[in-house]
Write a protein that holds these residues in place. Sequence first.
Motif, mmCIF file in Angstrom:
data_model
loop_
_atom_site.group_PDB
_atom_site.id
_atom_site.type_symbol
_atom_site.label_atom_id
_atom_site.label_comp_id
_atom_site.label_asym_id
_atom_site.label_seq_id
_atom_site.Cartn_x
_atom_site.Cartn_y
_atom_site.Cartn_z
ATOM 1 N N TYR A 261 0.843 -1.200 0.000
ATOM 2 C CA TYR A 261 0.000 0.000 0.000
ATOM 3 C C TYR A 261 0.873 1.243 0.000
ATOM 4 O O TYR A 261 1.959 1.247 0.572
ATOM 5 N N PHE A 262 0.336 2.308 -0.645
ATOM 6 C CA PHE A 262 0.862 3.654 -0.421
ATOM 7 C C PHE A 262 -0.229 4.409 0.330
ATOM 8 O O PHE A 262 -1.386 4.421 -0.090
ATOM 9 N N ILE A 263 0.119 5.010 1.455
ATOM 10 C CA ILE A 263 -0.862 5.738 2.259
ATOM 11 C C ILE A 263 -0.314 7.138 2.533
ATOM 12 O O ILE A 263 0.892 7.293 2.787
ATOM 13 N N ALA A 264 -1.176 8.141 2.454
ATOM 14 C CA ALA A 264 -0.722 9.517 2.686
ATOM 15 C C ALA A 264 -1.712 10.288 3.543
ATOM 16 O O ALA A 264 -2.935 10.121 3.409
ATOM 17 N N TYR A 265 -1.159 11.134 4.398
ATOM 18 C CA TYR A 265 -1.951 12.013 5.272
ATOM 19 C C TYR A 265 -1.438 13.439 5.154
ATOM 20 O O TYR A 265 -0.232 13.654 4.997
ATOM 21 N N ALA A 266 -2.338 14.394 5.270
ATOM 22 C CA ALA A 266 -1.928 15.791 5.298
ATOM 23 C C ALA A 266 -1.194 16.065 6.609
ATOM 24 O O ALA A 266 -1.562 15.538 7.665
ATOM 25 N N ILE A 267 -0.154 16.881 6.519
ATOM 26 C CA ILE A 267 0.508 17.399 7.717
ATOM 27 C C ILE A 267 0.097 18.866 7.793
ATOM 28 O O ILE A 267 0.696 19.715 7.135
ATOM 29 N N GLY A 268 -0.944 19.160 8.531
ATOM 30 C CA GLY A 268 -1.509 20.513 8.497
ATOM 31 C C GLY A 268 -1.857 20.867 7.063
ATOM 32 O O GLY A 268 -2.314 20.012 6.304
ATOM 33 N N ASP A 269 -1.577 22.132 6.655
ATOM 34 C CA ASP A 269 -1.808 22.469 5.250
ATOM 35 C C ASP A 269 -0.495 22.703 4.517
ATOM 36 O O ASP A 269 -0.466 23.164 3.394
ATOM 37 N N LYS A 270 0.622 22.346 5.180
ATOM 38 C CA LYS A 270 1.921 22.641 4.569
ATOM 39 C C LYS A 270 2.632 21.428 4.005
ATOM 40 O O LYS A 270 3.611 21.561 3.276
ATOM 41 N N GLY A 271 2.164 20.234 4.379
ATOM 42 C CA GLY A 271 2.915 19.072 3.932
ATOM 43 C C GLY A 271 2.088 17.807 3.904
ATOM 44 O O GLY A 271 0.902 17.797 4.243
ATOM 45 N N ILE A 272 2.755 16.739 3.480
ATOM 46 C CA ILE A 272 2.109 15.441 3.367
ATOM 47 C C ILE A 272 3.069 14.382 3.891
ATOM 48 O O ILE A 272 4.266 14.418 3.600
ATOM 49 N N LEU A 273 2.516 13.460 4.667
ATOM 50 C CA LEU A 273 3.280 12.294 5.109
ATOM 51 C C LEU A 273 2.876 11.134 4.214
ATOM 52 O O LEU A 273 1.688 10.817 4.107
#
Lengths: 170, 120
Positions: free
Chosen positions: B80-92
């Motif tokens: 899997y590739f999974i991504a979450y927002a880090i606030g509005d400045k980045g992505i994990l």
Amino acid sequence: MEPLKIVITGPVGAGKSTLIRTLSETEVVDTDAIATEAIGKPTTTVALDHGTLRLDGHLLHLFGTPGQERFDFMWEILAEGALGILLMVRADRPETLPVARNILDFIKSRAPVPYVVGVTHLDQPKVWQPEEVALFLGTPLEHTQGLDPRRPEEAVRPLVRLLELIGTNA
Amino acid sequence: MSKQEQLQQLLGELKAALPELKEIIVASSDGLPVAQLGESEIATRLAAMAATAHGLGKRIATTTHLGNLVEIVIRGDQAYFIAYAIGDKGILGLTTPAGSNLGLVRLEAQEYARKLAGIL
């Protein structure tokens, strides 16, 4: 009415998203994200822009690409099935012209279709004229036009030209 | 500790909590690599793609009335590739093998996305 897919591309800040917002008759899909580089504007397109426009009896689907080279995978995805390309460049940033040429070569290698060039920001001091941009890109001058992407009557002109080229090509 | 060291330390902690993770990247909202753990040669590309997937995901969420975007999941038959927002400045962004405990991965990743938001 057969829909025509047109790709709007070019380096960052050329006015691709603006042109699609100006011309689209349907709600524009945009993918703006906060810019962390100094690119002269607060946000930048990270995936695509999409809008539609009826022109001369055709339904145009306008697909805008991101401008930065790190998003070249989107150039490839969006080039799929394109029937024409509008390459947009900034007259006041001639240093981005090599990038513009890279993008054009990249997309044309995947979709060998007619293209036109739109030159924006001509109201700035120290600009390259459309003739100089055409010379640099090796594009016929009649396929290169200056335009303000905020003005509908100017923004539509390169697309009219592109439709003529697609028509003679077909 | 510099911002970069703090980010790197958090990614190390996340990897320690979930050893099966292969790639872990922090991308800026506009797709630049900020920090990474894993194969360096794909991290730059993955950062740009994470921003694209997240930007498009947000638009799909609003267009189809899903509410606010919570996560991006891309499922291959091997991982899997999974991504979450880090606030509005980045992505994990992270990749994890198909047999992973997804519930745990989601809990930990969201927790670390919150911690990373405090640093970015």
